[in-house]
Design a protein around this motif. Structure first.
Motif, PDB file in Angstrom:
ATOM      1  N   SER A   1       0.844  -1.192   0.000  1.00 56.26           N
ATOM      2  CA  SER A   1       0.000   0.000   0.000  1.00 56.26           C
ATOM      3  C   SER A   1       0.883   1.248   0.000  1.00 56.26           C
ATOM      4  O   SER A   1       1.895   1.318   0.695  1.00 56.26           O
ATOM      5  CB  SER A   1      -0.896  -0.013   1.241  1.00 56.26           C
ATOM      6  OG  SER A   1      -1.650   1.162   1.297  1.00 56.26           O
ATOM      7  N   THR A   2       0.461   2.244  -0.752  1.00 55.08           N
ATOM      8  CA  THR A   2       1.249   3.477  -0.819  1.00 55.08           C
ATOM      9  C   THR A   2       0.878   4.437   0.298  1.00 55.08           C
ATOM     10  O   THR A   2       1.680   5.284   0.669  1.00 55.08           O
ATOM     11  CB  THR A   2       1.051   4.167  -2.185  1.00 55.08           C
ATOM     12  OG1 THR A   2      -0.341   4.383  -2.386  1.00 55.08           O
ATOM     13  CG2 THR A   2       1.623   3.319  -3.300  1.00 55.08           C
ATOM     14  N   SER A   3      -0.331   4.338   0.821  1.00 52.90           N
ATOM     15  CA  SER A   3      -0.728   5.217   1.927  1.00 52.90           C
ATOM     16  C   SER A   3      -1.807   4.529   2.758  1.00 52.90           C
ATOM     17  O   SER A   3      -2.485   3.615   2.305  1.00 52.90           O
ATOM     18  CB  SER A   3      -1.270   6.552   1.384  1.00 52.90           C
ATOM     19  OG  SER A   3      -2.435   6.306   0.641  1.00 52.90           O
ATOM     20  N   GLY A   4      -1.966   4.988   3.975  1.00 52.55           N
ATOM     21  CA  GLY A   4      -3.035   4.478   4.834  1.00 52.55           C
ATOM     22  C   GLY A   4      -2.837   3.057   5.298  1.00 52.55           C
ATOM     23  O   GLY A   4      -3.794   2.294   5.336  1.00 52.55           O
ATOM     24  N   TRP A   5      -1.621   2.694   5.662  1.00 54.93           N
ATOM     25  CA  TRP A   5      -1.349   1.316   6.072  1.00 54.93           C
ATOM     26  C   TRP A   5      -2.130   0.926   7.315  1.00 54.93           C
ATOM     27  O   TRP A   5      -2.551  -0.218   7.459  1.00 54.93           O
ATOM     28  CB  TRP A   5       0.148   1.102   6.265  1.00 54.93           C
ATOM     29  CG  TRP A   5       0.728   1.874   7.429  1.00 54.93           C
ATOM     30  CD1 TRP A   5       1.246   3.124   7.403  1.00 54.93           C
ATOM     31  CD2 TRP A   5       0.799   1.426   8.779  1.00 54.93           C
ATOM     32  NE1 TRP A   5       1.645   3.494   8.656  1.00 54.93           N
ATOM     33  CE2 TRP A   5       1.382   2.467   9.536  1.00 54.93           C
ATOM     34  CE3 TRP A   5       0.432   0.267   9.443  1.00 54.93           C
ATOM     35  CZ2 TRP A   5       1.601   2.383  10.899  1.00 54.93           C
ATOM     36  CZ3 TRP A   5       0.654   0.170  10.805  1.00 54.93           C
ATOM     37  CH2 TRP A   5       1.235   1.226  11.526  1.00 54.93           C
ATOM     38  N   LEU A   6      -2.347   1.867   8.227  1.00 51.00           N
ATOM     39  CA  LEU A   6      -3.080   1.571   9.455  1.00 51.00           C
ATOM     40  C   LEU A   6      -4.539   1.209   9.141  1.00 51.00           C
ATOM     41  O   LEU A   6      -5.098   0.284   9.727  1.00 51.00           O
ATOM     42  CB  LEU A   6      -3.007   2.758  10.418  1.00 51.00           C
ATOM     43  CG  LEU A   6      -3.614   2.526  11.795  1.00 51.00           C
ATOM     44  CD1 LEU A   6      -2.920   1.366  12.503  1.00 51.00           C
ATOM     45  CD2 LEU A   6      -3.526   3.793  12.634  1.00 51.00           C
ATOM     46  N   GLY A   7      -5.116   1.941   8.195  1.00 55.84           N
ATOM     47  CA  GLY A   7      -6.494   1.646   7.777  1.00 55.84           C
ATOM     48  C   GLY A   7      -6.611   0.256   7.170  1.00 55.84           C
ATOM     49  O   GLY A   7      -7.589  -0.458   7.410  1.00 55.84           O
ATOM     50  N   VAL A   8      -5.614  -0.126   6.390  1.00 51.83           N
ATOM     51  CA  VAL A   8      -5.608  -1.462   5.777  1.00 51.83           C
ATOM     52  C   VAL A   8      -5.531  -2.532   6.858  1.00 51.83           C
ATOM     53  O   VAL A   8      -6.291  -3.512   6.843  1.00 51.83           O
ATOM     54  CB  VAL A   8      -4.415  -1.606   4.790  1.00 51.83           C
ATOM     55  CG1 VAL A   8      -4.269  -3.049   4.319  1.00 51.83           C
ATOM     56  CG2 VAL A   8      -4.579  -0.677   3.608  1.00 51.83           C
TER      57      VAL A   8
END
Length: 168
Positions: A93-100
Motif C-alpha cells: 500500500s502506498t498510503s493508509g497502512w493503518l487503515g488497511v
C-alpha cells in the motif's frame, strides 16, 4: 543433534541393517542415558537407535464448549489472521497502512466468528468439549547393529545400576 535425511542417500538414517535389542526402558531419559553412557565410553553410537513402542493416544479435556466460547475463539483467531493479512497488504500500500491493517482485522474477526459458529453448529452437540491430544510411547527400546551388539552389552554391564547381562 539429529541430522536431516539427504535426498541423494541410498539408505535411511533411521534404519539399522540388522538391529538387535540392547535394553528396554519405561522412560525416554533412561534410554538416552544408556546411549550417552555408550558414547562416553567411545562406543560407535551411530549404530544405535532409540525406538518408542507401545504407543498410546492421550486426550486431555481442557473445557466445555459453549456458543459463547466458540464465538470468542473464532473472533480472536480471525483477528490474528486479519492482522497477518493486513500487514502483508500494507507492504504494498502506498498510503493508509493503518487503515488497511484495521479493516483486514475487522473482516478477519467477522469471518472467524461466522466460520467457527457454522462449524460448531454442524457438529450438532456431538463434541461439546475442547481438548488437546498427544501420542506417547510407554516403552523405549535401545537397538544396536548386530555387529557391535556384544560390545554394547559388555559396556552396558558397567553402567551403574545396570541389570546383569542375560547373554553371558
Amino acid at each position: 543433534m539429529s541430522l536431516p535425511h539427504s535426498p541423494g542417500a541410498t539408505t535411511s538414517p533411521l534404519k539399522l541393517q540388522f538391529p538387535q535389542s540392547l535394553a528396554t526402558y519405561d522412560d525416554y531419559s533412561a534410554a538416552q542415558r544408556t546411549v550417552d553412557f555408550l558414547s562416553d565410553h567411545e562406543f560407535p553410537v551411530e549404530n544405535c537407535m532409540i525406538v518408542g513402542t507401545d504407543l498410546k493416544q492421550l486426550e486431555r479435556i481442557t473445557g466445555r464448549l459453549t456458543w459463547g466460547r466458540v464465538a470468542a475463539a473464532g473472533i480472536v483467531s480471525g483477528l490474528w489472521f486479519g492482522l497477518f493479512i493486513g500487514i502483508v497488504l500494507s507492504m504494498f500500500s502506498t498510503s493508509g497502512w493503518l487503515g488497511v491493517v484495521i479493516s483486514t482485522m475487522l473482516f478477519g474477526a467477522l469471518f472467524g466468528l461466522i466460520w467457527s459458529l457454522v462449524g460448531y453448529g454442524a457438529t450438532r452437540g456431538q463434541r461439546d468439549f475442547s481438548s488437546v491430544t498427544r501420542v506417547v510411547a510407554t516403552k523405549y527400546e535401545v537397538l544396536v547393529e548386530h555387529k557391535v551388539a556384544a560390545q554394547a552389552r559388555e559396556l552396558l554391564a558397567k553402567l551403574p545400576g545396570a541389570l546383569p547381562n542375560p547373554f553371558e
